[in-house]
Design a protein around this motif. Structure first.
Motif, PDB file in Angstrom:
ATOM      1  N   VAL A 183     -19.884  -0.684 -38.300  1.00  9.28           N
ATOM      2  CA  VAL A 183     -19.445  -0.500 -36.917  1.00  9.28           C
ATOM      3  C   VAL A 183     -20.399  -1.241 -35.971  1.00  9.28           C
ATOM      4  CG1 VAL A 183     -19.245   1.199 -35.047  1.00  9.28           C
ATOM      5  CG2 VAL A 183     -18.192   1.641 -37.273  1.00  9.28           C
ATOM      6  N   ILE A 184     -21.708  -1.100 -36.211  1.00  9.08           N
ATOM      7  CA  ILE A 184     -22.691  -1.808 -35.378  1.00  9.08           C
ATOM      8  C   ILE A 184     -22.507  -3.313 -35.520  1.00  9.08           C
ATOM      9  CG2 ILE A 184     -25.155  -2.227 -35.055  1.00  9.08           C
ATOM     10  CD1 ILE A 184     -25.619   0.642 -36.080  1.00  9.08           C
ATOM     11  N   GLU A 185     -22.260  -3.762 -36.733  1.00  7.16           N
ATOM     12  CA  GLU A 185     -22.098  -5.180 -37.017  1.00  7.16           C
ATOM     13  C   GLU A 185     -20.855  -5.742 -36.332  1.00  7.16           C
ATOM     14  OE1 GLU A 185     -22.935  -6.811 -41.191  1.00  7.16           O
ATOM     15  OE2 GLU A 185     -20.753  -6.659 -41.124  1.00  7.16           O
ATOM     16  N   ARG A 186     -19.813  -4.937 -36.194  1.00  3.66           N
ATOM     17  CA  ARG A 186     -18.539  -5.400 -35.635  1.00  3.66           C
ATOM     18  C   ARG A 186     -18.327  -4.909 -34.203  1.00  3.66           C
ATOM     19  NH1 ARG A 186     -16.189  -3.434 -40.784  1.00  3.66           N
ATOM     20  NH2 ARG A 186     -14.916  -1.999 -39.557  1.00  3.66           N
ATOM     21  N   THR A 187     -19.420  -4.664 -33.488  1.00  2.00           N
ATOM     22  CA  THR A 187     -19.288  -4.133 -32.129  1.00  2.00           C
ATOM     23  C   THR A 187     -18.416  -5.025 -31.251  1.00  2.00           C
ATOM     24  OG1 THR A 187     -21.440  -3.050 -32.254  1.00  2.00           O
ATOM     25  CG2 THR A 187     -20.573  -3.481 -30.054  1.00  2.00           C
ATOM     26  N   ARG A 188     -18.685  -6.331 -31.262  1.00  2.00           N
ATOM     27  CA  ARG A 188     -17.892  -7.235 -30.422  1.00  2.00           C
ATOM     28  C   ARG A 188     -16.436  -7.247 -30.865  1.00  2.00           C
ATOM     29  NH1 ARG A 188     -19.657 -13.413 -29.458  1.00  2.00           N
ATOM     30  NH2 ARG A 188     -21.158 -12.350 -28.114  1.00  2.00           N
ATOM     31  N   GLU A 189     -16.225  -7.267 -32.174  1.00  2.00           N
ATOM     32  CA  GLU A 189     -14.857  -7.272 -32.701  1.00  2.00           C
ATOM     33  C   GLU A 189     -14.089  -6.035 -32.257  1.00  2.00           C
ATOM     34  OE1 GLU A 189     -12.985  -6.507 -37.063  1.00  2.00           O
ATOM     35  OE2 GLU A 189     -14.580  -8.005 -36.944  1.00  2.00           O
ATOM     36  N   ILE A 190     -14.759  -4.869 -32.318  1.00  2.00           N
ATOM     37  CA  ILE A 190     -14.096  -3.629 -31.904  1.00  2.00           C
ATOM     38  C   ILE A 190     -13.767  -3.679 -30.416  1.00  2.00           C
ATOM     39  CG2 ILE A 190     -14.443  -1.139 -31.611  1.00  2.00           C
ATOM     40  CD1 ILE A 190     -16.094  -1.242 -34.230  1.00  2.00           C
ATOM     41  N   GLY A 191     -14.713  -4.247 -29.611  1.00  2.00           N
ATOM     42  CA  GLY A 191     -14.436  -4.401 -28.184  1.00  2.00           C
ATOM     43  C   GLY A 191     -13.217  -5.267 -27.937  1.00  2.00           C
ATOM     44  N   MET A 192     -13.083  -6.362 -28.687  1.00  2.00           N
ATOM     45  CA  MET A 192     -11.926  -7.249 -28.534  1.00  2.00           C
ATOM     46  C   MET A 192     -10.634  -6.528 -28.920  1.00  2.00           C
ATOM     47  SD  MET A 192     -12.904 -10.125 -27.297  1.00  2.00           S
ATOM     48  CE  MET A 192     -11.465 -11.129 -27.671  1.00  2.00           C
ATOM     49  N   LEU A 193     -10.680  -5.750 -30.001  1.00  2.00           N
ATOM     50  CA  LEU A 193      -9.489  -4.997 -30.413  1.00  2.00           C
ATOM     51  C   LEU A 193      -9.067  -4.008 -29.332  1.00  2.00           C
ATOM     52  CD1 LEU A 193     -10.381  -4.299 -34.159  1.00  2.00           C
ATOM     53  CD2 LEU A 193      -8.580  -5.811 -33.310  1.00  2.00           C
ATOM     54  N   ARG A 194     -10.058  -3.356 -28.719  1.00  2.00           N
ATOM     55  CA  ARG A 194      -9.736  -2.451 -27.609  1.00  2.00           C
ATOM     56  C   ARG A 194      -9.119  -3.225 -26.450  1.00  2.00           C
ATOM     57  NH1 ARG A 194     -12.326   2.016 -26.481  1.00  2.00           N
ATOM     58  NH2 ARG A 194     -10.611   2.173 -24.969  1.00  2.00           N
ATOM     59  N   ALA A 195      -9.656  -4.410 -26.190  1.00  2.00           N
ATOM     60  CA  ALA A 195      -9.190  -5.198 -25.050  1.00  2.00           C
ATOM     61  C   ALA A 195      -7.739  -5.649 -25.216  1.00  2.00           C
ATOM     62  CB  ALA A 195     -10.098  -6.407 -24.848  1.00  2.00           C
ATOM     63  N   ILE A 196      -7.304  -5.909 -26.458  1.00  2.00           N
ATOM     64  CA  ILE A 196      -5.929  -6.385 -26.666  1.00  2.00           C
ATOM     65  C   ILE A 196      -4.956  -5.248 -26.956  1.00  2.00           C
ATOM     66  CG2 ILE A 196      -6.713  -8.647 -27.439  1.00  2.00           C
ATOM     67  CD1 ILE A 196      -6.224  -7.771 -30.304  1.00  2.00           C
ATOM     68  N   GLY A 197      -5.446  -3.988 -26.818  1.00  2.00           N
ATOM     69  CA  GLY A 197      -4.489  -2.893 -26.836  1.00  2.00           C
ATOM     70  C   GLY A 197      -4.645  -1.826 -27.900  1.00  2.00           C
ATOM     71  N   LEU A 198      -5.602  -1.948 -28.815  1.00  2.00           N
ATOM     72  CA  LEU A 198      -5.781  -0.913 -29.834  1.00  2.00           C
ATOM     73  C   LEU A 198      -6.559   0.250 -29.218  1.00  2.00           C
ATOM     74  CD1 LEU A 198      -5.194  -0.382 -32.851  1.00  2.00           C
ATOM     75  CD2 LEU A 198      -7.486  -1.242 -33.354  1.00  2.00           C
ATOM     76  N   ASP A 199      -5.952   1.423 -29.193  1.00  2.00           N
ATOM     77  CA  ASP A 199      -6.594   2.550 -28.512  1.00  2.00           C
ATOM     78  C   ASP A 199      -7.658   3.194 -29.388  1.00  2.00           C
ATOM     79  OD1 ASP A 199      -5.134   3.868 -30.431  1.00  2.00           O
ATOM     80  OD2 ASP A 199      -3.720   4.790 -29.043  1.00  2.00           O
ATOM     81  N   ARG A 200      -8.321   4.219 -28.820  1.00  2.00           N
ATOM     82  CA  ARG A 200      -9.398   4.884 -29.545  1.00  2.00           C
ATOM     83  C   ARG A 200      -8.896   5.506 -30.848  1.00  2.00           C
ATOM     84  NH1 ARG A 200     -13.967   5.566 -26.328  1.00  2.00           N
ATOM     85  NH2 ARG A 200     -13.645   5.197 -24.100  1.00  2.00           N
ATOM     86  N   ALA A 201      -7.716   6.123 -30.797  1.00  2.00           N
ATOM     87  CA  ALA A 201      -7.164   6.732 -32.012  1.00  2.00           C
ATOM     88  C   ALA A 201      -6.941   5.680 -33.089  1.00  2.00           C
ATOM     89  CB  ALA A 201      -5.850   7.450 -31.692  1.00  2.00           C
ATOM     90  N   GLY A 202      -6.510   4.481 -32.685  1.00  2.00           N
ATOM     91  CA  GLY A 202      -6.304   3.406 -33.652  1.00  2.00           C
ATOM     92  C   GLY A 202      -7.604   2.943 -34.269  1.00  2.00           C
ATOM     93  N   ILE A 203      -8.669   2.874 -33.440  1.00  2.00           N
ATOM     94  CA  ILE A 203      -9.984   2.495 -33.961  1.00  2.00           C
ATOM     95  C   ILE A 203     -10.451   3.513 -34.989  1.00  2.00           C
ATOM     96  CG2 ILE A 203     -12.416   2.216 -33.362  1.00  2.00           C
ATOM     97  CD1 ILE A 203     -10.779  -0.129 -32.490  1.00  2.00           C
ATOM     98  N   LYS A 204     -10.329   4.801 -34.656  1.00  2.00           N
ATOM     99  CA  LYS A 204     -10.722   5.856 -35.596  1.00  2.00           C
ATOM    100  C   LYS A 204      -9.937   5.742 -36.903  1.00  2.00           C
ATOM    101  CE  LYS A 204     -12.209   9.551 -32.435  1.00  2.00           C
ATOM    102  NZ  LYS A 204     -11.936  10.927 -31.988  1.00  2.00           N
TER     103      LYS A 204
ATOM    104  N   PRO B 267     -18.918   7.638 -38.355  1.00  2.00           N
ATOM    105  CA  PRO B 267     -18.718   6.238 -37.968  1.00  2.00           C
ATOM    106  C   PRO B 267     -17.478   6.018 -37.110  1.00  2.00           C
ATOM    107  CG  PRO B 267     -19.309   6.395 -40.287  1.00  2.00           C
ATOM    108  CD  PRO B 267     -19.031   7.779 -39.814  1.00  2.00           C
ATOM    109  N   ALA B 268     -16.389   6.733 -37.420  1.00  2.00           N
ATOM    110  CA  ALA B 268     -15.154   6.557 -36.643  1.00  2.00           C
ATOM    111  C   ALA B 268     -15.351   7.019 -35.200  1.00  2.00           C
ATOM    112  CB  ALA B 268     -14.010   7.326 -37.306  1.00  2.00           C
ATOM    113  N   ARG B 269     -16.018   8.141 -35.010  1.00  2.31           N
ATOM    114  CA  ARG B 269     -16.283   8.631 -33.651  1.00  2.31           C
ATOM    115  C   ARG B 269     -17.190   7.655 -32.899  1.00  2.31           C
ATOM    116  NH1 ARG B 269     -15.593  14.004 -32.316  1.00  2.31           N
ATOM    117  NH2 ARG B 269     -17.571  14.017 -31.163  1.00  2.31           N
ATOM    118  N   THR B 270     -18.190   7.111 -33.599  1.00  2.00           N
ATOM    119  CA  THR B 270     -19.089   6.140 -32.977  1.00  2.00           C
ATOM    120  C   THR B 270     -18.321   4.896 -32.534  1.00  2.00           C
ATOM    121  OG1 THR B 270     -20.906   6.913 -34.367  1.00  2.00           O
ATOM    122  CG2 THR B 270     -21.167   4.753 -33.337  1.00  2.00           C
TER     123      THR B 270
END
Length: 866
Positions: free
Chosen positions: A762-783, A850-853
């Motif tokens: 999760v730490i390694e993919r911080t930017r990637e997760i931010g991009m996924l959030r930006a294009i529409g993947l919500d928190r539940a989807g990330i978890k 990790p999912a909550r983080t």
């Protein structure tokens, strides 16, 4: 570089937490085992020293049978039974020696007690029924057994019990205690309750005390003793006194040992016994640490990748490759040292908890204070530090290869293809060699115990080969699992699959930690389940009897006891059974003697030729296996030589004509004859058991009546098929449950590895997760994405573990046929399904943090992260 290492440890506390926990748990296991071993050995030595406190010389006798005992007479106990050269006259001669202050003649035996409800106490432990004589000293008391209540036994109708036994059986002063030595039940009045430091009693044995005359009649012969303990004045030379005592003894039949030598012998035996348990526990601790290696290596590999820019800058300002390696290894050593110190503290708690835990399972370990030796402390700390440093060595070399000009913004770089090719070739070679060795195991002689080492070698090669091949195996298996996650969970499932496939080596290392534990658990489960099924088949196959009657101390029954059972209302048939050994045509074989007519009603033997009805005096039926080995058949005559079980007995030859051949059956020996012909072949010339067939609908109420007809001795065992099967399974089930508990530590460490890998990912993919959030993947989807990645990795590890464990159990199971003839590999599908469900649950639970983080990451800050 030391300051840098310290700073890195303090700066990445959270990232190193799971690694520290893995080391902590492994070291705790090691420390707890070492402290427990020292503590147990010390407790036994203390108890042994107390029991030998006043013994300067111990005289021990050899058993002998008097000439007046006829063949077939009593094997032990009672007047006219076994005897020794130690008697009252010899004890008095020893007492008159200079320096001797007292002698204590002792009789040792076994007495199985019945509790207040009539059930045997410790019936399943034939070695845990001690009995001896209460020998009053000059003060009228026996120092070995201080009285707690009542008085010492002084007459034939009296006995005393130790406090633990009295409490366990529910007896109080004045109660009538029922017990048995080697025959019918006896009853005596309880007049005293004592305490004792005898380590055998501390280990769970019952203790019954009788006056000397009564003990001699019960366990030896009148006027004789098993041992004589000699006490001496302070300052007496024990070795010189031992020599003088030895001079008084007959040339054969008794030996004198000094108290110091006896204590040394007992101490050596205690050390050997406790070392076995310690080594067994350390083996499982080693497995836990081996699993921890994967977590440590994974963690430092990911940390090195995430800190590549920092390392490049260090190289740019003058740090050498060696200094970079040293920095990473110092960091690992500091983590290992801190975790090991905490692990040792936890290990003390484990050591304190092991004794009551094992005693709850019937181990009977004595009480004693914790013994913390310097060796245990240093060994535990050294193990933790060395394992951590070794696991971090490869990541440290990778860190040293970072060029000063490199500036990496991502840690997700795949390893070079050539490295994976070399790894795949090595893994294929190891796995192939392991499979070949296990295939060879299937052809080995099952009676040669040394072949177990070959099976262990093959298992190690196969397991390590699969671990090395895991990155190659991950792609097809995870791709297949990803198709399922994509179909049911859409984009989150597809992303989880891609994340798991992004770095095959990391995924494989994470899954391998779980795979190791499940390989061992699955192998034991399949082997144990197959063994249990074989035992069940042996217990039930070949017999239709409702009950089998035997004695817990294997003393047997007189032939007329079968007639007593046959007269019990509700009994349809009672078939007597005795077993002996003979040699014929170069083959050793067992032979069972019975009443053929009665035996036909309690068995379902399949006959190739002839029948049970054809067996008469001087004739036998043999199994088809025995007939094939010897070339004998119906009509042939065997010159059967007895295989004597007793010292000094010479073989006798009897001609037995073969009148039938039956299909080999685990419930029956290689030959079957009449009771009259076989009794001389048995060791005790008694019945080994009685097989009972009940009248229709009467089996449920027969056990009590059968016991009453045979005197209701506590030695008596009247068991149906279910009880026989349960007793046969008992030791195996206990051992498996213990091993499951020990391997559970490895599984817990593997779960920490999944959590750690996901958290660092999760730490390694911080930017990637931010991009996924930006294009529409919500928190539940990330978890959901992180959870599914965890589940996929866990299921991958479980499939590898279950598959490898099943293969090893199948190949190695061939060696079981030497002890369990009906052994076949049977898969416990329900338990294997449970293991898969457990892996699924592990994946879900490991992903919670990790999912909550990941879901809580700030979108804009994540996009700006490097």
């Amino acid at each position: 570089m030391l300051r840098t290492a310290l700073r890195n440890v303090l700066a990445h506390k959270a990232r190193l937490m799971m690694t520290a926990l893995a080391v902590l748990l492994g070291v705790a296991f090691v420390a707890g085992t070492l402290v427990f071993g020292d503590t147990t050995a010390n407790a036994f030595r203390t108890a042994s020293a107390v029991s030998l406190k006043d013994v300067a010389v111990a005289v021990q006798a050899q058993m002998s049978e008097p000439e007046s005992v006829p063949a077939g007479g009593p094997a032990k106990g009672g007047e006219g039974g076994s005897t020794t050269v130690l008697d009252a006259a010899l004890a008095q001669k020893i007492r008159a020696l200079p320096g001797v202050t007292a002698v204590r003649p002792t009789i040792n035996g076994e007495a199985v007690l019945a509790d207040k409800d009539g059930r045997p106490v410790n019936a399943d432990n034939p070695e845990k029924h001690l009995a001896t004589n209460y020998q009053p000293g000059t003060a009228g008391k026996d120092s070995r057994f201080p009285l707690k209540e009542g008085r010492a036994p002084a007459a034939a109708g009296e006995l005393a019990l130790d406090a633990k036994t009295a409490e366990k059986a529910g007896y109080r002063i004045g109660d009538t205690v029922r017990f048995a030595t080697d025959g019918p039940a006896l009853a005596k009045k309880l007049v005293g309750i004592v305490t004792t430091d005898d380590p055998r009693v501390a280990a769970g044995s019952t203790l019954a005390l009788f006056d000397t005359t009564t003990a001699q009649k019960l366990f030896l012969s009148p006027g004789r003793f098993h041992e004589i303990a000699v006490a001496a004045r302070p300052g007496t030379d024990e070795r010189a006194l031992t020599a003088r005592v030895q001079a008084l003894l007959p040339a054969d039949g008794a030996t004198a040992t000094s108290g110091a030598d006896l204590a040394a012998q007992q101490s050596a035996q205690i050390t050997a016994d406790t070392q076995f348990l310690t080594k067994l526990l350390l083996a499982f601790a080693g497995i836990a640490l081996f699993v921890g290696v994967f977590i440590i290596a994974n963690t430092f590999t990911m940390l090195v990748a995430q800190r590549s820019r920092e390392i490049a800058l260090m190289r740019a300002v003058g740090a050498s490759r060696r200094q970079v390696v040293r920095s990473v290894l110092i960091e690992a050593a500091l983590v290992g040292l801190g975790a090991s110190a905490a692990g040792f503290a936890l290990g003390l708690g484990i050591a304190a908890a092991l004794r009551p835990l094992l005693n709850a399972g019937g181990a009977g370990l004595p009480d004693g204070p914790l013994v913390v030796s310097p060796q245990a402390v240093l060994s535990s700390l050294a193990v933790g530090v060395v394992v951590t440093v070794l696991a971090a060595w490869l990541p440290s070399r990778k860190a040293a290869k970072v060029a000063p000009v490199e500036v990496l913004s991502s840690a997700g770089v795949a390893p070079p293809a050539r490295t994976l090719r070399v790894r795949n070739v090595l893994g294929a070679l190891l796995t192939g060699l392991g499979i070949l060795v296990m295939g060879y195991v299937c052809t080995l002689d099952t009676t040669d115990k040394s072949n177990l080492l070959i099976a262990m070698l093959g298992s190690v090669l196969t397991l390590n080969g699969v671990i090395v091949l895991a990155p190659l195996l991950s792609r097809p298996l995870i791709t297949l699992a990803g198709e399922v996650t994509t179909r049911f969970f859409g984009v989150s499932g597809k992303l989880a699959r891609e994340n798991a496939l992004r770095n095959p080596r990391r995924t494989a290392a994470t899954a391998s930690a779980l795979m190791i534990g499940l390989t061992l658990i699955t192998g034991l489960t399949v082997g144990g389940y197959s063994t249990q099924q074989a035992m069940d088949e042996e217990a039930a196959h070949g017999t239709t009897a409702d009950f089998q009657i035997s004695n817990s101390n294997h003393t047997g029954f007189v032939p007329t006891d079968a007639a007593k059972v046959a007269k019990v209302p509700g009994v349809a048939t009672a078939a007597p059974l005795t077993v002996g050994n003979f040699q014929a045509r170069g083959q050793h074989a067992g032979i069972a003697g019975t009443d053929p007519a009665a035996f036909a009603k309690v068995t379902d033997l399949t006959f190739r030729e002839g029948s049970l009805a054809g067996i008469r005096a001087g004739t036998v039926a043999v199994s088809d296996e025995f007939a094939q080995k010897t070339g004998a058949g119906v009509g042939d005559t065997l010159d059967a030589a007895t295989d004597p079980m007793e010292p000094g007995k010479h073989p006798t030859t009897k001609k037995l004509k073969i009148v039938a051949v039956y299909e080999a059956n685990p419930a029956v020996t290689q030959a079957l004859g009449t009771l009259h012909d076989v009794l001389p072949y048995s060791a005790t010339h008694t019945l080994d058991g009685i097989m009972v067939k009940a009248e229709p609908g009467k089996a449920g109420s027969l056990e009590h009546d059968i016991r009453a007809a045979l005197g209701n001795s506590p030695l008596l065992k009247v068991q149906n098929t279910e009880q026989i099967t349960k007793e046969a399974r008992k030791n195996l089930t206990t051992a498996l449950n213990m091993i499951y508990g020990l391997l559970g530590m490895a599984v817990v460490i593997a779960v920490l590895g999944v959590i750690n890998t996901l958290a660092l990912s999760v730490i390694e993919r911080t930017r990637e997760i931010g991009m996924l959030r930006a294009i529409g993947l919500d928190r539940a989807g990330i978890k959901q994405m992180v959870r599914l990645e965890s589940v996929v990795i866990s299921l991958f590890g479980a499939l590898l573990g279950i598959g490898t464990g099943t293969f090893l159990a199948w190949a190695g199971g061939h060696l079981m046929t030497s002890s369990v003839a009906t052994y076949e590999t049977v898969l416990p599908w329900a338990k294997l399904g449970l293991f898969l469900a457990l892996a699924l649950l592990i994946g879900v639970l490991a992903a919670i943090w990790p999912a909550r983080t990941a879901a809580r990451l700030n979108m804009l800050q994540s996009i700006q992260a490097h």
